[in-house]
Design a protein around this motif. Sequence first.
Motif, PDB file in Angstrom:
ATOM      1  N   ALA A 168       0.776  -1.318  -0.015  1.00 24.70           N
ATOM      2  CA  ALA A 168       0.096  -0.145  -0.171  1.00 24.70           C
ATOM      3  C   ALA A 168       1.301   1.655   0.167  1.00 24.70           C
ATOM      4  O   ALA A 168       0.470   2.351  -0.740  1.00 24.70           O
ATOM      5  CB  ALA A 168      -0.714  -0.367   1.008  1.00 24.70           C
ATOM      6  N   ARG A 169       2.197   1.247   0.398  1.00 26.46           N
ATOM      7  CA  ARG A 169       2.642   2.529   1.239  1.00 26.46           C
ATOM      8  C   ARG A 169       3.219   2.849  -0.525  1.00 26.46           C
ATOM      9  O   ARG A 169       4.064   4.300  -0.043  1.00 26.46           O
ATOM     10  CB  ARG A 169       3.999   1.428   1.760  1.00 26.46           C
ATOM     11  N   LYS A 192      -1.733  -6.212  -3.788  1.00 32.72           N
ATOM     12  CA  LYS A 192      -2.305  -7.835  -3.229  1.00 32.72           C
ATOM     13  C   LYS A 192      -4.051  -8.563  -3.497  1.00 32.72           C
ATOM     14  O   LYS A 192      -4.133  -7.678  -4.165  1.00 32.72           O
ATOM     15  CB  LYS A 192      -2.652  -7.418  -1.424  1.00 32.72           C
ATOM     16  N   ASP A 226       8.445   2.048  -3.865  1.00 29.85           N
ATOM     17  CA  ASP A 226       7.800   1.122  -2.828  1.00 29.85           C
ATOM     18  C   ASP A 226       8.477   2.410  -1.198  1.00 29.85           C
ATOM     19  O   ASP A 226       9.688   2.660  -1.898  1.00 29.85           O
ATOM     20  CB  ASP A 226       8.282  -0.851  -2.048  1.00 29.85           C
ATOM     21  N   ASP A 227       8.040   2.771  -0.149  1.00 25.81           N
ATOM     22  CA  ASP A 227       8.538   3.089   1.112  1.00 25.81           C
ATOM     23  C   ASP A 227       9.721   2.166   1.786  1.00 25.81           C
ATOM     24  O   ASP A 227      10.828   2.635   1.779  1.00 25.81           O
ATOM     25  CB  ASP A 227       7.168   3.041   2.181  1.00 25.81           C
ATOM     26  N   LEU A 228       9.947   1.190   1.671  1.00 25.99           N
ATOM     27  CA  LEU A 228      11.068   0.633   2.504  1.00 25.99           C
ATOM     28  C   LEU A 228      11.234  -1.233   1.939  1.00 25.99           C
ATOM     29  O   LEU A 228      10.278  -1.554   1.527  1.00 25.99           O
ATOM     30  CB  LEU A 228      10.193  -0.176   3.850  1.00 25.99           C
ATOM     31  N   THR A 242       9.381  -8.664  -1.618  1.00 24.73           N
ATOM     32  CA  THR A 242       8.112  -7.952  -2.197  1.00 24.73           C
ATOM     33  C   THR A 242       8.516  -7.251  -3.297  1.00 24.73           C
ATOM     34  O   THR A 242       8.120  -7.258  -4.454  1.00 24.73           O
ATOM     35  CB  THR A 242       7.517  -6.925  -1.717  1.00 24.73           C
ATOM     36  N   ALA A 255      13.451  -4.481   2.758  1.00 30.57           N
ATOM     37  CA  ALA A 255      13.611  -5.517   4.316  1.00 30.57           C
ATOM     38  C   ALA A 255      14.008  -7.041   3.712  1.00 30.57           C
ATOM     39  O   ALA A 255      15.347  -6.734   3.125  1.00 30.57           O
ATOM     40  CB  ALA A 255      12.646  -5.847   5.014  1.00 30.57           C
ATOM     41  N   THR A 256      13.291  -8.002   3.739  1.00 29.41           N
ATOM     42  CA  THR A 256      13.622  -9.053   2.942  1.00 29.41           C
ATOM     43  C   THR A 256      14.265  -8.618   1.217  1.00 29.41           C
ATOM     44  O   THR A 256      15.135  -9.261   0.707  1.00 29.41           O
ATOM     45  CB  THR A 256      13.234 -10.010   2.592  1.00 29.41           C
ATOM     46  N   GLY A 257      13.415  -8.021   0.342  1.00 32.89           N
ATOM     47  CA  GLY A 257      13.360  -7.610  -0.482  1.00 32.89           C
ATOM     48  C   GLY A 257      12.228  -8.687  -1.141  1.00 32.89           C
ATOM     49  O   GLY A 257      12.494  -8.765  -2.596  1.00 32.89           O
TER      50      GLY A 257
HETATM   51  O1  LIG Z   1      11.603  -6.687   1.699  1.00 34.85           O
HETATM   52  P1  LIG Z   1      10.365  -7.305   2.772  1.00 34.85           P
HETATM   53  O2  LIG Z   1      10.693  -8.161   2.916  1.00 34.85           O
HETATM   54  O3  LIG Z   1       9.312  -7.780   1.484  1.00 34.85           O
HETATM   55  O4  LIG Z   1       9.733  -6.395   2.754  1.00 34.85           O
HETATM   56  C1  LIG Z   1       8.847  -4.745   2.042  1.00 34.85           C
HETATM   57  C2  LIG Z   1       7.648  -3.961   2.261  1.00 34.85           C
HETATM   58  O5  LIG Z   1       6.639  -4.572   3.671  1.00 34.85           O
HETATM   59  C3  LIG Z   1       5.532  -3.423   3.663  1.00 34.85           C
HETATM   60  O6  LIG Z   1       4.508  -4.015   3.389  1.00 34.85           O
HETATM   61  P2  LIG Z   1       3.653  -4.863   4.024  1.00 34.85           P
HETATM   62  O7  LIG Z   1       3.059  -6.080   3.546  1.00 34.85           O
HETATM   63  O8  LIG Z   1       3.055  -5.167   5.305  1.00 34.85           O
HETATM   64  O9  LIG Z   1       2.186  -4.626   2.958  1.00 34.85           O
HETATM   65  P3  LIG Z   1       1.364  -3.160   3.280  1.00 34.85           P
HETATM   66  O10 LIG Z   1       2.184  -1.818   2.902  1.00 34.85           O
HETATM   67  O11 LIG Z   1      -0.229  -3.105   2.596  1.00 34.85           O
HETATM   68  O12 LIG Z   1       1.335  -2.662   4.771  1.00 34.85           O
HETATM   69  C4  LIG Z   1       6.403  -2.900   2.843  1.00 34.85           C
HETATM   70  O13 LIG Z   1       5.674  -1.580   2.152  1.00 34.85           O
HETATM   71  C5  LIG Z   1       7.338  -2.968   1.934  1.00 34.85           C
HETATM   72  O14 LIG Z   1       6.383  -3.597   1.077  1.00 34.85           O
END
Ligand SMILES: O=P(O)(O)OC[C@H]1O[C@H](OP(=O)(O)OP(=O)(O)O)[C@H](O)[C@@H]1O
Length: 193
Positions: A74-75, A96, A135-137, A143, A139-141
Amino acid sequence: MVEMFAAENGLKGDPRLQAISNAIRVVPHFPKQGIMFQDITTLLLDHKAFKHTVDIFVDRYKDMDISVVAGVEARGFMFGPSIALAIGAKFVPLRKPKKLPGEVIAEAYELEYGRDCLEMHVGAVEAGERAIVIDDLVATGGTLSAAIRLLERVGAQVVECGCVIGLREVKGQLRLNGKPLYILVEPREIDGC
Ligand SMILES: O=P(O)(O)OC[C@H]1O[C@H](OP(=O)(O)OP(=O)(O)O)[C@H](O)[C@@H]1O
Ligand SMILES: Nc1ncnc2[nH]cnc12
């Protein structure tokens, strides 16, 4: 290593990066124990920091012949459309499951716990288009890797992934399949807001 931090790639000492970092709120133990949640809603409340964020991405991508900005639900939806408008590209939402009404292609990806899936409308992106993923962030890559696979399946060229926040050692580097990753700031450790 294909991870690039803005501070080491042309924006060394740029005060906008500190302003962006300062505007991100850290919420410890959300949504579960041990997670230092990086909350970008406070960045969106700070007009200057929000504008700096968009401006930095726009400056980077405006002359790269990009026709697709793909945003991750979403972000990624909160930053991607502004960037797309400013660089003259289309915005493509990667959603999603079961949210998009038209025909879709889907890619599953691994989360820390379990799996999730991203979908893209068939016909939204054409073969040969040059795309960035926002994307905003990271973490593991996981997404971003699913986003890249969706775009590459339809023949687009993913030029780069851009994230506001990223770990210095992105655990999922290899999952990005060699794609460059451009990150504005590292995660904050304490709540300074
Ligand atoms: O690098 P990764 O480990 O894949 O994580 C990063 C993803 O996790 C968060 O989204 P989230 O899945 O929490 O969904 P949301 O934005 O709908 O809350 C964030 O906004 C990224 O899209
Ligand atoms: N620490 C974190 N903060 C915000 N979003 C996330 N997604 C995965 N890890 C996160």
